[in-house]
Scaffold this motif. Structure first.
Motif, PDB file in Angstrom:
ATOM      1  N   CYS A  60     100.091  17.374  19.340  1.00 52.64           N
ATOM      2  CA  CYS A  60     100.530  16.470  18.274  1.00 52.64           C
ATOM      3  C   CYS A  60     100.262  17.025  16.882  1.00 52.64           C
ATOM      4  O   CYS A  60     101.138  16.991  16.007  1.00 52.64           O
ATOM      5  CB  CYS A  60      99.864  15.103  18.432  1.00 52.64           C
TER       6      CYS A  60
ATOM      7  N   HIS B  90      94.749  11.637  17.200  1.00 52.89           N
ATOM      8  CA  HIS B  90      96.191  11.882  17.319  1.00 52.89           C
ATOM      9  C   HIS B  90      96.817  11.983  15.934  1.00 52.89           C
ATOM     10  O   HIS B  90      96.249  11.535  14.937  1.00 52.89           O
ATOM     11  CB  HIS B  90      96.815  10.712  18.094  1.00 52.89           C
TER      12      HIS B  90
ATOM     13  N   CYS C 283     102.702  14.052  22.572  1.00 55.13           N
ATOM     14  CA  CYS C 283     101.578  13.347  23.197  1.00 55.13           C
ATOM     15  C   CYS C 283     100.709  14.313  24.005  1.00 55.13           C
ATOM     16  O   CYS C 283     100.855  14.442  25.231  1.00 55.13           O
ATOM     17  CB  CYS C 283     102.100  12.225  24.078  1.00 55.13           C
TER      18      CYS C 283
ATOM     19  N   TYR D 242      94.736   6.236  21.845  1.00 49.44           N
ATOM     20  CA  TYR D 242      94.764   6.782  20.487  1.00 49.44           C
ATOM     21  C   TYR D 242      94.101   5.875  19.453  1.00 49.44           C
ATOM     22  O   TYR D 242      93.823   6.323  18.339  1.00 49.44           O
ATOM     23  CB  TYR D 242      96.210   7.037  20.041  1.00 49.44           C
TER      24      TYR D 242
END
Length: 283
Positions: free
Chosen positions: A37, A89, A105, A123
């Motif tokens: 990510c 994330h 992801c 997350y």
């Protein structure tokens, strides 16, 4: 790529992200552990970039790529429990990323989604935003870094020189064959856990420590270090850095996450290369 989720993908991602509208979500790249990510938020799709677990490390990382933290922006970063020390994330929006937000992801799919649709236990929630800096000095430095990062893509996988190969072969020869066999079996079993269940969605790879397979490998002690170094030469084994960090007692032979600006900016494969070079130069 721009496609709907398959029925099995819808089931899996809905299980992990209950708020995700899987019928509207779009898949823009298939699952791969080549990049993650954070890498994708700076347009890198050939490396795994993870600044560290704190917002300060994220600040250093994004400034290196020409971004500054602001109240809003095209890059959103996430953390668990609103904790700036539990970063998880990053996602991106804007030109080239579709009409919504886009997330790679972990080692899983890259998808377009609504911003809050990934909220939950994996997350957490969005905790900060980054936007392009207007400081020419920051942007000039970022341009130089991006050129350097692109060159690393062209260089490809790590190659040992003749001295390094000879040093590593010599260390391996001293290890009993039954130990080598046990290591190979246990390493393969450990590697199978790296992308199991929700772990495939995580960019912070420290989770690989939390398994019986890791404990069994660590229990083999420092005798397996040359075998582990050989594994770290392979680009897809960068998660094995966590085993190296657990076994290595000499702080001068470690390259820890967040230990320097260069490590923060260049990611886990760079860290693996530095560890290999450091270890073999001190044998």
């Amino acid at each position: 790529m721009d496609r709907e989720m398959t029925p099995s993908e819808k089931t899996e991602y809905k299980r992990h992200f209950p708020n995700l509208d899987v019928d509207r979500a779009r898949v823009t790249d298939d699952a791969t552990d080549v990049y993650n990510c954070i890498a994708w938020t700076v347009d890198v799709d050939w490396d795994w970039l993870w600044p560290g677990s704190t917002i300060n490390e994220f600040d250093v990382f994004y400034q290196g790529y020409g971004f500054v933290r602001q109240g809003s922006g095209p890059v959103a970063v996430w953390a668990l429990n609103g904790d700036y020390n539990q970063m998880t994330h990053g996602c991106i929006s804007g030109p080239g990323h579709g009409p919504r937000w886009e997330s790679k992801c972990g080692a899983g799919l890259r998808i377009q989604h609504g911003l809050t649709e990934l909220e939950g236990a994996i997350y957490g929630q969005v905790i900060a935003y980054y936007a392009k800096s207007r400081d020419s000095r920051v942007l000039d430095k970022a341009a130089m870094l991006q050129d350097e990062v692109r060159k690393s893509k062209e260089v490809g996988a790590m190659l040992l020189d003749e001295y390094q190969k000879k040093a590593l072969d010599g260390l391996k020869e001293a290890i009993p064959k039954d130990t080598v066999e046990a290591f190979e079996n246990r390493f393969s079993a450990w590697k199978e856990t790296w992308k199991s269940g929700h772990r495939i969605l995580l960019s912070n790879t420290s989770y690989v420590r939390h398994s019986n397979e890791f404990v069994e490998l660590a229990g083999m002690g420092k005798e397996i270090m040359p075998l582990l170094i050989e594994k770290l030469v392979e680009p897809d084994n960068f998660r094995a850095l966590h085993l190296y960090d657990a076994l290595q007692t000499d702080k001068f032979l470690k390259v820890l996450p967040g230990s320097s600006e260069e490590v923060i900016l260049k990611g886990e494969r760079f860290r693996a290369e530095e560890v290999v070079k450091l270890f073999l130069s001190n044998t």
